[in-house]
Design an enzyme around this catalytic site. Structure first.
Site, PDB file in Angstrom:
ATOM      1  N   SER A 164     -49.862   2.665  -9.229  1.00  0.00           N
ATOM      2  CA  SER A 164     -49.675   3.242  -7.815  1.00  0.00           C
ATOM      3  C   SER A 164     -50.680   3.793  -7.054  1.00  0.00           C
ATOM      4  CB  SER A 164     -48.275   3.043  -7.487  1.00  0.00           C
ATOM      5  OG  SER A 164     -47.849   3.058  -6.182  1.00  0.00           O
ATOM      6  N   TYR A 177     -39.300   7.474  -8.156  1.00  0.00           N
ATOM      7  CA  TYR A 177     -40.710   6.100  -8.398  1.00  0.00           C
ATOM      8  C   TYR A 177     -42.364   6.792  -8.355  1.00  0.00           C
ATOM      9  CZ  TYR A 177     -44.166   2.669  -7.630  1.00  0.00           C
ATOM     10  OH  TYR A 177     -45.232   1.444  -7.177  1.00  0.00           O
TER      11      TYR A 177
HETATM   12  P1  NAD Z   1     -42.099  -7.176  -8.016  1.00  0.00           P
HETATM   13  O1  NAD Z   1     -40.622  -6.668  -7.145  1.00  0.00           O
HETATM   14  O2  NAD Z   1     -42.429  -8.487  -7.412  1.00  0.00           O
HETATM   15  O3  NAD Z   1     -42.472  -7.757  -9.750  1.00  0.00           O
HETATM   16  C1  NAD Z   1     -41.639  -6.890 -10.712  1.00  0.00           C
HETATM   17  C2  NAD Z   1     -41.485  -7.427 -11.637  1.00  0.00           C
HETATM   18  O4  NAD Z   1     -40.962  -6.211 -12.571  1.00  0.00           O
HETATM   19  C3  NAD Z   1     -40.789  -8.212 -11.705  1.00  0.00           C
HETATM   20  O5  NAD Z   1     -40.795  -9.481 -12.232  1.00  0.00           O
HETATM   21  C4  NAD Z   1     -38.862  -7.874 -12.205  1.00  0.00           C
HETATM   22  O6  NAD Z   1     -38.027  -8.471 -12.184  1.00  0.00           O
HETATM   23  C5  NAD Z   1     -40.125  -7.024 -13.463  1.00  0.00           C
HETATM   24  N1  NAD Z   1     -38.477  -5.669 -13.828  1.00  0.00           N
HETATM   25  C6  NAD Z   1     -37.956  -4.875 -13.363  1.00  0.00           C
HETATM   26  N2  NAD Z   1     -37.686  -4.778 -14.114  1.00  0.00           N
HETATM   27  C7  NAD Z   1     -37.448  -5.174 -15.376  1.00  0.00           C
HETATM   28  C8  NAD Z   1     -37.147  -4.803 -16.877  1.00  0.00           C
HETATM   29  N3  NAD Z   1     -36.513  -4.081 -17.082  1.00  0.00           N
HETATM   30  N4  NAD Z   1     -38.100  -5.089 -18.063  1.00  0.00           N
HETATM   31  C9  NAD Z   1     -38.990  -7.033 -17.395  1.00  0.00           C
HETATM   32  N5  NAD Z   1     -39.456  -6.602 -16.460  1.00  0.00           N
HETATM   33  C10 NAD Z   1     -38.545  -5.946 -15.344  1.00  0.00           C
HETATM   34  O7  NAD Z   1     -42.671  -6.388  -7.564  1.00  0.00           O
HETATM   35  P2  NAD Z   1     -44.317  -5.934  -7.733  1.00  0.00           P
HETATM   36  O8  NAD Z   1     -44.489  -5.395  -6.423  1.00  0.00           O
HETATM   37  O9  NAD Z   1     -44.798  -7.458  -8.293  1.00  0.00           O
HETATM   38  O10 NAD Z   1     -44.553  -4.945  -8.401  1.00  0.00           O
HETATM   39  C11 NAD Z   1     -45.226  -4.900  -9.781  1.00  0.00           C
HETATM   40  C12 NAD Z   1     -45.830  -3.384 -10.421  1.00  0.00           C
HETATM   41  O11 NAD Z   1     -46.512  -3.317  -9.462  1.00  0.00           O
HETATM   42  C13 NAD Z   1     -44.241  -2.233 -10.117  1.00  0.00           C
HETATM   43  O12 NAD Z   1     -44.874  -1.571 -11.386  1.00  0.00           O
HETATM   44  C14 NAD Z   1     -44.933  -1.896  -8.930  1.00  0.00           C
HETATM   45  O13 NAD Z   1     -45.170  -0.809  -9.438  1.00  0.00           O
HETATM   46  C15 NAD Z   1     -46.225  -2.321  -8.806  1.00  0.00           C
HETATM   47  N6  NAD Z   1     -46.748  -1.669  -7.344  1.00  0.00           N
HETATM   48  C16 NAD Z   1     -46.323  -2.354  -6.629  1.00  0.00           C
HETATM   49  C17 NAD Z   1     -47.183  -2.091  -5.034  1.00  0.00           C
HETATM   50  C18 NAD Z   1     -46.900  -3.436  -3.987  1.00  0.00           C
HETATM   51  O14 NAD Z   1     -46.947  -2.976  -3.054  1.00  0.00           O
HETATM   52  N7  NAD Z   1     -46.339  -4.498  -4.257  1.00  0.00           N
HETATM   53  C19 NAD Z   1     -47.718  -1.652  -4.730  1.00  0.00           C
HETATM   54  C20 NAD Z   1     -48.179  -0.254  -6.028  1.00  0.00           C
HETATM   55  C21 NAD Z   1     -47.630  -0.782  -7.170  1.00  0.00           C
END
Ligand code: NAD
Length: 279
Positions: A164, A177
């Site tokens: 991130s 986080y």
């Molecule tokens: P999201 O909530 O749509 O997806 C997260 C996924 O992780 C979901 O499928 C959830 O069920 C899964 N998950 C959570 N705990 C878990 C576990 N214990 N075991 C297996 N799966 C698990 O969110 P996203 O935005 O798609 O996030 C995906 C990644 O991207 C994360 O690591 C997040 O930190 C990172 N990220 C997202 C953003 C953003 O703006 N959306 C920005 C920076 C980083």
């Protein structure tokens, strides 16, 4: 200026990951879902990991299969060692091996420090950091066992850590986080150094603001989106496919000499936009 989200172009239908086997964690939502589908689109067979929401995972599987490649859904909590071990060993049985591990699963449990419980702190570290360690370790064992297969890839395996912008941007109210993502940065770099001699490439992708359920409140009203866009020089919220496209490219041999790098995919969020008009 039009700040609305645009449709992110998809790669040409060239199967540049044909024959490669990929596992994406947290692949039934948001960035993980788009990434799993994106890897399938360019020819990889894909394991769709999920922790809850089987139907959504099966839907992702069907979409991937529509590209003529193999896929299946696998339920596992990435923070549980035995479940990660079983997940990778089943993949080796079913697909023969693993070439690409995308450690994407992550979550937030936000609170100011004085209200943050130990459980909130621990949960985020368990999933976002420990989960990536376990996934990287289990994939590495198989990469090392198998070694390089030149017809498949120049490298023995690729690990892509979903980090991130908060691996470098402090984030008040989200100390768990931000600490987890800071940890991911050093996990990635140290493993990259340790594993490069084995021809294993470890890199990270660091998204900025991407439109997914994890940050819905930051973009789901016009006011919230306008506020968010003040932090994004490129003036659009990212789409999950913006990340999926970079992951697919990074996993490919086009990026074979890219080792130990974080690719920021953030519309310029890490460019200190507050300094654009002052400082
Ligand atoms: P999201 O909530 O749509 O997806 C997260 C996924 O992780 C979901 O499928 C959830 O069920 C899964 N998950 C959570 N705990 C878990 C576990 N214990 N075991 C297996 N799966 C698990 O969110 P996203 O935005 O798609 O996030 C995906 C990644 O991207 C994360 O690591 C997040 O930190 C990172 N990220 C997202 C953003 C953003 O703006 N959306 C920005 C920076 C980083």
């Amino acid at each position: 200026m039009d700040t609305s989200a645009s449709t992110v172009p998809q790669p040409l239908a060239h199967p540049f990951l044909k024959g490669q086997k990929a596992l994406v964690t947290g692949a039934n939502s948001g960035i993980g879902k788009a990434t799993a589908i994106g890897l399938g689109r360019v020819g990889a067979d894909v394991v769709v990991n999920y922790v809850a929401g089987r139907d959504a995972a099966e839907e992702v599987v069907r979409e991937i299969e529509s590209f003529g490649v193999r896929a299946y859904a696998h339920e596992a909590d990435v923070s549980q060692e035995d479940q990660v071990v079983d997940m990778v060993s089943r993949m080796v049985k079913e697909f023969g091996t693993i070439d690409v591990m995308v450690a994407n699963a992550g979550l937030q449990r936000d609170a100011p420090i004085t209200d943050m419980t130990m459980a909130q702190w621990q949960k985020v570290l368990d999933v976002n950091l420990n989960g990536q360690f376990l996934c990287a370790r289990e994939a590495t064992k198989e990469f090392m066992r198998r070694g390089v297969v030149p017809e498949v890839s120049r490298s023995a395996g690729k690990i892509i850590c979903m980090s991130s912008v908060h691996q470098i941007i402090p984030w008040a109210g989200h100390v768990n986080y931000a600490s987890s993502k800071g940890g991911v940065q050093m996990l990635m770099a140290t493993l990259a150094q340790e594993l490069a001699p084995h021809r294993i490439r470890v890199n990270a992708v660091a998204p900025g603001a991407i439109r997914t359920p994890i940050n819905r409140s930051a973009w789901d009203t016009p006011e919230a989106e306008a506020e968010l866009l003040r932090l994004v020089p490129y003036r659009r919220v990212g789409d999950p496919d913006d990340i999926a496209n970079v992951v697919a490219a990074l996993a490919s041999d086009f990026f074979d000499y890219v080792v130990g790098t974080t690719i920021y995919v953030d519309g310029g969020m890490t460019l200190f936009p507050g300094f654009a008009t002052g400082g």
